[in-house]
Structures are given as C-alpha cells and as structure tokens.
Design an enzyme around this catalytic site. Structure first.
Site, PDB file in Angstrom:
ATOM      1  CB  SER A 130      -0.836   0.014   1.015  1.00  0.00           C
ATOM      2  OG  SER A 130      -1.628   1.312   1.467  1.00  0.00           O
ATOM      3  CE1 TYR A 155      -3.561  -0.872   5.256  1.00  0.00           C
ATOM      4  CE2 TYR A 155      -3.791  -3.068   5.937  1.00  0.00           C
ATOM      5  CZ  TYR A 155      -3.673  -1.943   4.856  1.00  0.00           C
ATOM      6  OH  TYR A 155      -3.592  -2.268   3.521  1.00  0.00           O
ATOM      7  CE  LYS A 159      -1.584  -4.702   3.514  1.00  0.00           C
ATOM      8  NZ  LYS A 159      -1.669  -6.030   2.952  1.00  0.00           N
TER       9      LYS A 159
HETATM   10  P1  NAD Z   1     -11.211  -7.486   1.434  1.00  0.00           P
HETATM   11  O1  NAD Z   1     -11.190  -7.607   2.897  1.00  0.00           O
HETATM   12  O2  NAD Z   1     -12.218  -7.454   0.633  1.00  0.00           O
HETATM   13  O3  NAD Z   1     -10.402  -8.892   1.033  1.00  0.00           O
HETATM   14  C1  NAD Z   1      -9.594  -9.727   1.727  1.00  0.00           C
HETATM   15  C2  NAD Z   1     -10.075 -11.214   1.815  1.00  0.00           C
HETATM   16  O4  NAD Z   1      -9.129 -11.785   2.628  1.00  0.00           O
HETATM   17  C3  NAD Z   1     -11.374 -11.133   2.317  1.00  0.00           C
HETATM   18  O5  NAD Z   1     -12.068 -12.094   1.533  1.00  0.00           O
HETATM   19  C4  NAD Z   1     -11.257 -12.175   3.603  1.00  0.00           C
HETATM   20  O6  NAD Z   1     -12.332 -13.041   3.727  1.00  0.00           O
HETATM   21  C5  NAD Z   1      -9.751 -12.678   3.237  1.00  0.00           C
HETATM   22  N1  NAD Z   1      -9.033 -13.049   4.391  1.00  0.00           N
HETATM   23  C6  NAD Z   1      -8.887 -12.058   5.335  1.00  0.00           C
HETATM   24  N2  NAD Z   1      -7.989 -12.918   6.524  1.00  0.00           N
HETATM   25  C7  NAD Z   1      -8.156 -14.102   6.166  1.00  0.00           C
HETATM   26  C8  NAD Z   1      -7.401 -15.294   6.740  1.00  0.00           C
HETATM   27  N3  NAD Z   1      -6.710 -15.100   7.924  1.00  0.00           N
HETATM   28  N4  NAD Z   1      -7.263 -16.331   5.892  1.00  0.00           N
HETATM   29  C9  NAD Z   1      -8.066 -16.344   5.025  1.00  0.00           C
HETATM   30  N5  NAD Z   1      -8.618 -15.504   4.305  1.00  0.00           N
HETATM   31  C10 NAD Z   1      -8.559 -14.218   4.970  1.00  0.00           C
HETATM   32  O7  NAD Z   1      -9.897  -6.655   1.234  1.00  0.00           O
HETATM   33  P2  NAD Z   1      -9.342  -5.603  -0.186  1.00  0.00           P
HETATM   34  O8  NAD Z   1      -9.997  -4.295  -0.095  1.00  0.00           O
HETATM   35  O9  NAD Z   1      -9.714  -6.712  -1.541  1.00  0.00           O
HETATM   36  O10 NAD Z   1      -7.762  -5.734   0.129  1.00  0.00           O
HETATM   37  C11 NAD Z   1      -6.980  -6.820  -0.279  1.00  0.00           C
HETATM   38  C12 NAD Z   1      -5.510  -6.458   0.081  1.00  0.00           C
HETATM   39  O11 NAD Z   1      -5.200  -5.367  -0.612  1.00  0.00           O
HETATM   40  C13 NAD Z   1      -5.241  -6.415   1.383  1.00  0.00           C
HETATM   41  O12 NAD Z   1      -4.275  -7.193   1.909  1.00  0.00           O
HETATM   42  C14 NAD Z   1      -5.305  -4.945   1.763  1.00  0.00           C
HETATM   43  O13 NAD Z   1      -4.402  -4.564   2.904  1.00  0.00           O
HETATM   44  C15 NAD Z   1      -4.527  -4.521   0.673  1.00  0.00           C
HETATM   45  N6  NAD Z   1      -4.664  -3.053   0.203  1.00  0.00           N
HETATM   46  C16 NAD Z   1      -6.222  -2.776   0.032  1.00  0.00           C
HETATM   47  C17 NAD Z   1      -6.312  -1.273  -0.336  1.00  0.00           C
HETATM   48  C18 NAD Z   1      -7.945  -0.840  -0.233  1.00  0.00           C
HETATM   49  O14 NAD Z   1      -8.144   0.249  -0.296  1.00  0.00           O
HETATM   50  N7  NAD Z   1      -9.024  -1.573  -0.468  1.00  0.00           N
HETATM   51  C19 NAD Z   1      -5.467  -0.307  -0.460  1.00  0.00           C
HETATM   52  C20 NAD Z   1      -4.203  -0.748  -0.379  1.00  0.00           C
HETATM   53  C21 NAD Z   1      -3.864  -2.017  -0.091  1.00  0.00           C
HETATM   54  C1  WQD Z   2      -9.836   9.207   1.272  1.00  0.00           C
HETATM   55  C2  WQD Z   2     -10.133  10.517   1.486  1.00  0.00           C
HETATM   56  C3  WQD Z   2     -10.268  11.284   3.540  1.00  0.00           C
HETATM   57  C4  WQD Z   2     -14.394   9.064   3.949  1.00  0.00           C
HETATM   58  C5  WQD Z   2      -7.215   4.247   3.457  1.00  0.00           C
HETATM   59  C6  WQD Z   2      -5.920   3.673   4.074  1.00  0.00           C
HETATM   60  C7  WQD Z   2      -5.298   3.055   3.241  1.00  0.00           C
HETATM   61  C8  WQD Z   2      -5.886   2.180   2.099  1.00  0.00           C
HETATM   62  C9  WQD Z   2      -6.722   2.874   1.333  1.00  0.00           C
HETATM   63  C10 WQD Z   2      -5.452  -0.171   2.780  1.00  0.00           C
HETATM   64  C11 WQD Z   2      -9.253  11.171   2.690  1.00  0.00           C
HETATM   65  C12 WQD Z   2     -11.609  11.443   2.710  1.00  0.00           C
HETATM   66  C13 WQD Z   2     -13.131   9.641   3.574  1.00  0.00           C
HETATM   67  C14 WQD Z   2     -15.458  10.090   4.271  1.00  0.00           C
HETATM   68  C15 WQD Z   2     -14.042  11.859   3.700  1.00  0.00           C
HETATM   69  N1  WQD Z   2      -6.381   0.975   2.605  1.00  0.00           N
HETATM   70  N2  WQD Z   2     -12.922  11.008   3.377  1.00  0.00           N
HETATM   71  N3  WQD Z   2     -15.142  11.447   4.066  1.00  0.00           N
HETATM   72  O1  WQD Z   2      -7.607   7.300   4.020  1.00  0.00           O
HETATM   73  O2  WQD Z   2      -6.561   7.626   1.542  1.00  0.00           O
HETATM   74  O3  WQD Z   2      -6.513   5.363   2.650  1.00  0.00           O
HETATM   75  O4  WQD Z   2      -7.763   3.436   2.362  1.00  0.00           O
HETATM   76  O5  WQD Z   2      -4.569  -0.375   2.348  1.00  0.00           O
HETATM   77  O6  WQD Z   2      -4.293   2.369   3.993  1.00  0.00           O
HETATM   78  O7  WQD Z   2      -5.533   4.519   4.831  1.00  0.00           O
HETATM   79  O8  WQD Z   2      -8.656   6.432   1.951  1.00  0.00           O
HETATM   80  O9  WQD Z   2     -11.138   6.382   1.449  1.00  0.00           O
HETATM   81  O10 WQD Z   2     -10.479   6.464   3.632  1.00  0.00           O
HETATM   82  O11 WQD Z   2     -10.186   8.548   2.315  1.00  0.00           O
HETATM   83  O12 WQD Z   2     -13.915  13.182   3.499  1.00  0.00           O
HETATM   84  O13 WQD Z   2     -16.589   9.831   4.878  1.00  0.00           O
HETATM   85  O14 WQD Z   2     -11.428  11.115   1.364  1.00  0.00           O
HETATM   86  O15 WQD Z   2     -10.617  12.323   4.661  1.00  0.00           O
HETATM   87  O16 WQD Z   2      -8.881  12.490   2.425  1.00  0.00           O
HETATM   88  P1  WQD Z   2      -7.365   6.714   2.674  1.00  0.00           P
HETATM   89  P2  WQD Z   2     -10.189   6.626   2.213  1.00  0.00           P
END
Ligand code: NAD
Ligand code: WQD
Length: 346
Positions: A130, A155, A159
């Site tokens: 991330s 969190y 990463k």
């Molecule tokens: P998500 O929660 O939709 O998907 C994660 C999946 O992993 C789920 O289906 C959950 O059931 C499964 N899971 C969790 N713990 C588990 C375990 N112990 N054993 C087996 N399965 C398990 O999340 P996502 O948004 O698809 O994110 C996927 C990856 O991308 C994560 O590693 C997250 O940290 C990373 N990521 C997400 C974002 C975002 O904004 N969504 C941004 C950056 C990085």
């Molecule tokens: C985006 C912008 C908020 C909600 C997070 C995690 C990051 C990754 C992605 C896992 C920000 C603003 C949000 C609301 C708002 N997840 N906002 N009103 O914070 O950039 O990243 O999600 O890896 O690790 O930190 O994403 O969508 O939460 O917020 O104004 O109700 O929207 O302040 O500026 P963020 P976000």
C-alpha cells in the site's frame, strides 16, 4: 513455462474486493486459479458471480491462513501451483489502532505461515502492499525510491513489515521471487456490476460512503476537512479503478513467469499518477451519475495525510502496465455496483 501454457495461481483473499476482480482478469488471461479464503470479509456467492462473468468457476478452498497445520497440509497437496497472489489480510486503519494484535496475527503470522508452506519450492509471489508505507511524502509524485516512513498505524506497519519479510526471504537465496505492488486508492467495480466492494458495516473509505449516501443508506457524507493546503482545501488521493489494479497483478505474474525480473524482489507503485481531491470526487460523482449528494464539511480526520499521488513510470516501463480507466469510469461503476447490491443483497 511454454509460450502458451499459463501457470496455476493461488489467490489468497480471492473472494474479497480486489482479489475477486483479479481472479476475473487472471481467468480472462488464460490462468487456472484456485482461491483460498476464510470468508471473514467476503461471501461465497462471489464464486457464482465470477463464474457468471468469465464462464469458469474457480477452484475454492475455505481455509484460515492462521491455521498453519491446515495450510501446510493443503499446500503440500498442490504441487502444480506456480504463482501466488496474497490479498488475504485485515485492512482497516482505524480498527488496527484499536486491535493491533489482531492485525499482527492476521497480516504477519499468516504471511509467515504462507512462506513456510512453500519453503523449498519455486514460487512467484505477488504481495498486496500500500502507498500507506510512504506516509506523507516529501516529494510528489512519490516514487518507489522514496523513503518508507514510520507507519501511522499498526495496519500500515504490517505492510511495511510484510515487505521486509518478503525481501529478506527472497534475498536469502530461496526459490522465491517477489513483486510487491503498492496500491494507491482502489475504487469502482467490474463493468458487469456483479462484483464490487462488499459493504461491511459503516464504510471508512470515501467512495463506498459516497455511494451509500447517494442511495439513501446514509443521511449525509462528511468531508473530513476543507482547509488543507490544497487547491480546494480538501485532501488529494490517487484513485485507481479496481479493474486496472487487477490487471497490474496479471502483469506482475506474467513478468515473473517470463523470468524477466531484474532482482528477486521488486516493488511497483500501482496508481494513475493523477491526484483528485475529495471535493473533485464528489462533484464528478454527481455529474457522471446525475445524482445529488448530501454532503457537509466537517473536521479533519485524525491520521489523514494531506495529499499523495504516485509516480507510476516504473510500472509503465518495467511492468508494461498502466492505468487506462478514468475517474468517471470509477465513479459510474461504483454507482452501478451500489444499485446492484442494494437490490441483490448477498
Ligand atoms: P477484502 O477484505 O475485500 O479482501 C480480503 C480477503 O481476505 C477477504 O475475502 C477475507 O475474507 C480474506 N481473509 C482475511 N483474513 C484471512 C485469513 N486469515 N485467512 C484467509 N482469508 C482471509 O480487502 P481488499 O480491499 O480486497 O484488500 C486486499 C488486499 O489489498 C489487503 O491485503 C489490503 O491490505 C490491500 N490493500 C487494500 C487497499 C484498499 O483500499 N482496499 C489499499 C491498499 C492495499
Ligand atoms: C480518502 C479521502 C479522507 C471518507 C485508506 C487507508 C489505506 C488504504 C486505502 C488499505 C481522505 C476522505 C473519507 C469520508 C472523507 N487501505 N474521506 N469522508 O484514507 O486515503 O486510505 O484506504 O490499504 O491504507 O489509509 O482512503 O477512502 O478512507 O479516504 O472526506 O467519509 O477521503 O479524509 O482524504 P485513505 P479513504
């Protein structure tokens, strides 16, 4: 690997938001896929939806990566897996502050268990990292060479630690090759509206909160601050369509299968390279979907960084991948998904 035959890819977390979209793109690119998921944050119906989109039902094993014995036993019986995309983790920044141990167990112990299960085997490993590892960058756009800063949450720390574990394990001379993809802000849904980000309580992220407000599930959206040092005062992020993000994973697997890596461990920023503010997203959402959004300006959210967008040149020149879908595509697909899931709850 012959030019035609594609490997078998294990996708952990493959019924989740990004994982399900990646399974679709892998299948459409000719890969055989097996999903491992404990369904803690997703629904088994996603398998039906993926099958409806691609015509191919992925293999599925419901298993918790924290169960080292069960995981090792399962992997030992899967000798034909050539690649692994590791999505499974917990991902809420706020929850991680309240429950750090849950995050170190579910994001770090699971990674160690997974690596242990593949010890001695040649494996191409793609890791979900991330942009949160950068914190508030000093220079924008932020490049992969930018310093990784002290994480702002447990969190984010998981990463950073995950990347270090993978780099050190790959450097130790195992048969492990790793590509870590540093995602910016994934939003949107598949064009079919059959898969998307499943709602899990009150959304923490911007776009799911926008769509739930627009459909009437939430009374109003709060904009967390409009007094930042940005053109319109609201925070700036690099939003990327989840389908573009999914395709980056296919490119990463292809790079490793073609034996083209420059080292055993590589990182890539996966974003559009463009920054959009919260208010820009809101206005674009209203325009592209012809929907009025009830939003109010509120106080800044603790822990938010002000602005970040990615330098994505390395992904373009080395990974041979770049984002193609626009912010309008992201927001129209997010709205279509919200309407679908509202009428067809899982
Ligand atoms: P998500 O929660 O939709 O998907 C994660 C999946 O992993 C789920 O289906 C959950 O059931 C499964 N899971 C969790 N713990 C588990 C375990 N112990 N054993 C087996 N399965 C398990 O999340 P996502 O948004 O698809 O994110 C996927 C990856 O991308 C994560 O590693 C997250 O940290 C990373 N990521 C997400 C974002 C975002 O904004 N969504 C941004 C950056 C990085
Ligand atoms: C985006 C912008 C908020 C909600 C997070 C995690 C990051 C990754 C992605 C896992 C920000 C603003 C949000 C609301 C708002 N997840 N906002 N009103 O914070 O950039 O990243 O999600 O890896 O690790 O930190 O994403 O969508 O939460 O917020 O104004 O109700 O929207 O302040 O500026 P963020 P976000």
């Amino acid at each position: 690997m012959s030019a035609l035959k594609k490997g078998k890819i294990l996708v952990t977390g493959g019924t989740g938001y990004i994982g399900s979209h990646t399974v679709v793109e892998l299948q459409n690119s000719g890969y055989e896929v097996i999903i491992l998921d404990n369904l803690s944050n997703s629904n088994i119906k996603v398998l039906v939806q993926i099958t409806a989109i691609t015509g191919k039902r992925p293999q599925f094993i419901q298993l918790d990566l924290r169960d080292k014995v069960a995981l090792t036993e399962f992997i030992s019986g899967q000798g034909d897996i050539t690649g692994l995309i590791h999505f499974a983790a917990s991902k809420s920044v706020g929850e991680s502050v309240k429950e750090p141990l849950l995050y170190y167990e579910n994001n770090i112990c699971t990674l160690v268990n997974l690596l242990g299960a593949f010890v001695g085997r040649k494996i191409n490993f793609v890791f979900s990292s991330s942009c949160t590892v950068y914190g508030q960058p000093d220079v924008l756009p932020v490049a992969e060479t930018a310093p990784v800063k002290t994480a702002e949450s447990p969190y984010g720390n998981t990463k950073q630690i995950g990347e270090e574990i993978l780099r050190e394990t790959a450097d130790a001379g195992s048969d492990l090759k790793v590509i870590a993809l540093r995602y910016f802000n994934p939003v949107g849904a598949h064009a079919s509206a059959l898969i998307g980000e499943l709602p899990n309580g009150v959304p923490q992220n911007l776009v799911p909160f926008v769509t739930q407000t627009a459909i009437g599930k939430r009374d109003f959206l709060t904009v967390y601050g409009d007094d930042y040092d940005t053109p319109d005062g609201s925070c700036i992020r690099d939003y990327i369509h989840v389908v573009d993000l999914a395709r980056a994973h296919v490119a990463a697997i292809a790079r490793m299968e073609a034996e083209k890596m420059d080292s055993v461990y590589e990182t890539f920023n996966i974003g559009t390279g463009n920054g959009n503010s919260v208010l820009e997203v809101i206005h674009a959402f209203q325009r592209v979907n012809s929907v009025a959004l009830n939003f109010r300006i509120g106080a800044p959210r603790e822990g938010d960084i002000m602005k970040i967008w990615g330098d994505v040149d390395k992904a373009a020149t080395v990974l041979n991948w770049k984002a193609e879908l626009t912010l309008d595509d992201m927001l129209s697909s997010a709205w279509a998904w919200e309407k679908y899931i509202n009428s067809n709850p899982y």
